[in-house]
Write an enzyme that holds these catalytic residues in place. Structure first.
Site, PDB file in Angstrom:
ATOM      1  N   GLU A  36       0.849  -1.192   0.000  1.00  0.00           N
ATOM      2  CA  GLU A  36       0.000   0.000   0.000  1.00  0.00           C
ATOM      3  C   GLU A  36       0.879   1.234   0.000  1.00  0.00           C
ATOM      4  OE1 GLU A  36      -1.451   1.517   4.033  1.00  0.00           O
ATOM      5  OE2 GLU A  36      -1.463  -0.659   4.359  1.00  0.00           O
TER       6      GLU A  36
ATOM      7  N   LYS B  76      -7.887  -4.367  10.195  1.00  0.00           N
ATOM      8  CA  LYS B  76      -6.494  -4.019  10.450  1.00  0.00           C
ATOM      9  C   LYS B  76      -6.366  -3.711  11.947  1.00  0.00           C
ATOM     10  CE  LYS B  76      -3.657   0.099   9.779  1.00  0.00           C
ATOM     11  NZ  LYS B  76      -3.489   1.328   8.980  1.00  0.00           N
TER      12      LYS B  76
END
Length: 207
Positions: A44, A132
């Protein structure tokens, strides 16, 4: 129940999501190419990275085999811009049901940041692909193990403070994958390969 987009195959199969933050676009692309050579399959680029949209475009062009997402997403406008630049999934540090729903309607997987059981369940019910768990470095693998006891239906991706020294503990505690920043971006080749192999081995052992 909102439509849930599966965890990207590159993350699920490798068990590792590399986080690239704070570098100019050209350096981000060069780092992505290096990490791909070392076996990283998904990464990411965070929204607070200067020129992150150019970085996403550059990585997608230079590393077509990598799954590339955008991180630190706080609002739909930022998500839309990153999607237009080529981001394939979204990572946020918080739970935002509207953002999760927006992404799901467009086929984008989401990793919503949570710390508490309430936040994790809220993210899951909103349709997040995975939760997450952040900040994993402060909470530790033991917290993940305890959190999963009543919430085994939720896939957790510990992020923040995960390194080669503790990655195996996080998988032993039940992580489906881990998010790693400095542990890959600031590490030498041998350390990155070791992290990649540990994560992949943990996924393979889980079956």
């Amino acid at each position: 129940m909102p439509e849930r987009v599966p965890i990207p195959a590159a993350v699920a199969s490798s068990g590792l999501l590399a986080i690239l933050r704070g570098l100019p676009a050209g350096e981000t692309v060069a780092l992505a190419q290096r990490l791909e050579r070392l076996g990283v399959a998904a990464l990411e680029v965070t929204c607070d990275t200067p020129g992150h949209l150019d970085a996403i475009r550059g990585v997608r062009a230079a590393c077509p085999g990598l799954a590339v997402g955008v991180g630190t997403v706080l609002e739909i406008d930022a998500a839309e811009a990153a999607r237009a630049a080529g981001a394939q999934f979204l990572v946020s540090p918080h739970v935002d049901a509207e953002l999760i729903g927006w992404a799901g309607a467009r086929g984008l997987a989401t990793f919503a940041g949570a710390m508490t059981p309430t936040e994790a369940v809220t993210a899951w019910r909103a349709g997040a692909s995975a939760v997450k768990l952040f900040p994993a470095g402060s909470l530790g693998p033991g917290y993940l193990r305890e959190l999963r006891a009543p919430l085994r239906q939720i896939p957790f991706v510990p992020t923040g403070g995960v390194s080669a020294a503790n990655v195996a503990e996080h998988f032993a505690a039940g992580a489906v994958a881990v998010g790693v920043g400095g542990g890959v971006t600031d590490a030498d080749d041998a350390a990155v390969r070791a992290l990649v192999e540990t994560a992949a081995g943990a996924v393979a052992a889980r079956g």
